[in-house]
Design a protein around this motif. Structure first.
Motif, PDB file in Angstrom:
ATOM      1  N   THR A 128      71.125 -32.589 -91.692  1.00  0.00           N
ATOM      2  CA  THR A 128      72.043 -31.357 -91.629  1.00  0.00           C
ATOM      3  C   THR A 128      73.505 -31.803 -92.607  1.00  0.00           C
ATOM      4  N   ARG A 159      72.381 -32.394 -96.257  1.00  0.00           N
ATOM      5  CA  ARG A 159      72.284 -30.846 -96.926  1.00  0.00           C
ATOM      6  C   ARG A 159      73.846 -30.490 -97.185  1.00  0.00           C
ATOM      7  N   THR A 160      74.615 -30.605 -96.137  1.00  0.00           N
ATOM      8  CA  THR A 160      75.931 -30.057 -96.230  1.00  0.00           C
ATOM      9  C   THR A 160      76.981 -30.533 -97.245  1.00  0.00           C
ATOM     10  N   THR A 214      75.558 -32.200-100.089  1.00  0.00           N
ATOM     11  CA  THR A 214      74.995 -32.346-101.463  1.00  0.00           C
ATOM     12  C   THR A 214      74.393 -31.082-101.825  1.00  0.00           C
ATOM     13  N   ASP A 215      73.911 -30.922-102.760  1.00  0.00           N
ATOM     14  CA  ASP A 215      73.180 -29.798-103.657  1.00  0.00           C
ATOM     15  C   ASP A 215      71.737 -29.591-103.146  1.00  0.00           C
ATOM     16  N   THR A 232      68.649 -28.798-100.786  1.00  0.00           N
ATOM     17  CA  THR A 232      68.829 -27.706 -99.841  1.00  0.00           C
ATOM     18  C   THR A 232      67.347 -28.063 -98.985  1.00  0.00           C
ATOM     19  N   ARG A 236      64.672 -28.829 -96.201  1.00  0.00           N
ATOM     20  CA  ARG A 236      64.928 -28.716 -94.442  1.00  0.00           C
ATOM     21  C   ARG A 236      63.930 -29.403 -93.995  1.00  0.00           C
ATOM     22  N   TRP A 257      61.405 -35.202 -96.567  1.00  0.00           N
ATOM     23  CA  TRP A 257      62.100 -34.719 -97.709  1.00  0.00           C
ATOM     24  C   TRP A 257      61.571 -35.224 -99.102  1.00  0.00           C
ATOM     25  N   TYR A 303      63.133 -31.344-107.165  1.00  0.00           N
ATOM     26  CA  TYR A 303      64.722 -32.139-107.520  1.00  0.00           C
ATOM     27  C   TYR A 303      63.955 -33.164-108.237  1.00  0.00           C
ATOM     28  N   PRO A 337      70.499 -34.402-106.712  1.00  0.00           N
ATOM     29  CA  PRO A 337      70.692 -33.276-106.433  1.00  0.00           C
ATOM     30  C   PRO A 337      70.661 -32.156-107.905  1.00  0.00           C
ATOM     31  N   ASN A 356      72.625 -30.168-108.990  1.00  0.00           N
ATOM     32  CA  ASN A 356      74.122 -29.534-109.370  1.00  0.00           C
ATOM     33  C   ASN A 356      74.701 -30.286-110.759  1.00  0.00           C
ATOM     34  N   GLU A 396      72.562 -24.128 -87.417  1.00  0.00           N
ATOM     35  CA  GLU A 396      71.660 -24.463 -88.090  1.00  0.00           C
ATOM     36  C   GLU A 396      70.510 -25.128 -87.300  1.00  0.00           C
TER      37      GLU A 396
END
Length: 184
Positions: free
Chosen positions: A32, A35-36, A38-39, A41, A43, A49, A57, A146, A148, A181
């Motif tokens: 969590t 994810r909060t 960084t970019d 996403t 789960r 991951w 990615y 990420p 982004n 979440e």
């Protein structure tokens, strides 16, 4: 037997105890938190991951500021772990921010990570724990970058950086986000 369990459950409820409270209800989980900030996403448990990132990615073995370091699951950490690279100190040392490591549910900023792999490929690391370096060797998959914008690999600093550590409590407004979440 069933009646005994039922009475114990009612007693626990009335006493304000929960027998199956999710860890997120007590603060941040590493996934969590990552994810909060960084970019990325993704789960699910941290040990999933790396595979989930394939095709979504860029992944690799080179540390970069903003990348997510994905740890493999091992005994004592069977769900794996993820941490966000804050700074590249040298070719074998990083500074990370992560959650649920030193203190259950707590956020730890400026934690030190040292590459202890024979090949120098970040496949095995030690992570600071408390006031010193942890003794456990933690296997990793590598880094998830990420999406982004263009990735910028940080140039390692030649001199040793003074790193201050702090384990911070979870602010109430962010705690609500983590709890919401975890209920999904």
């Amino acid at each position: 037997m069933g009646r005994t369990i039922k009475y114990l459950s009612v007693f626990a409820y009335l006493a304000g105890l929960t027998l199956t409270a999710p860890a997120a209800a007590r603060g941040w989980q590493c996934v969590t938190y990552a994810r909060t900030i960084t970019d990325v996403t993704i789960r699910g448990n941290a040990n999933t991951w790396w595979d989930q990132a394939a095709g979504r990615y860029e992944r690799g073995k080179a540390p970069a500021a903003g990348a997510v370091l994905a740890f493999k699951g091992i005994p004592g950490m069977r769900m794996g772990h993820v941490a966000v690279v804050k700074d590249v100190v040298s070719s074998r040392e990083l500074v990370i921010d992560h959650a649920n490591w030193t203190r259950r549910g707590g956020v730890e900023r400026n934690a030190r990570v040292v590459d202890v792999s024979d090949a120098g490929d970040w496949s095995a690391v030690k992570v600071s724990y408390g006031n010193g370096m942890g003794t456990r060797v933690n296997p990793t998959f590598g880094f998830i970058y990420p999406s982004n914008g263009p990735r910028q690999f940080a140039e390692p600093r030649v001199q040793f950086a003074s790193v201050s550590r702090s384990v911070l409590p979870l602010p109430g407004d962010i705690r609500a986000l983590a709890e919401a979440e975890s209920a999904l």
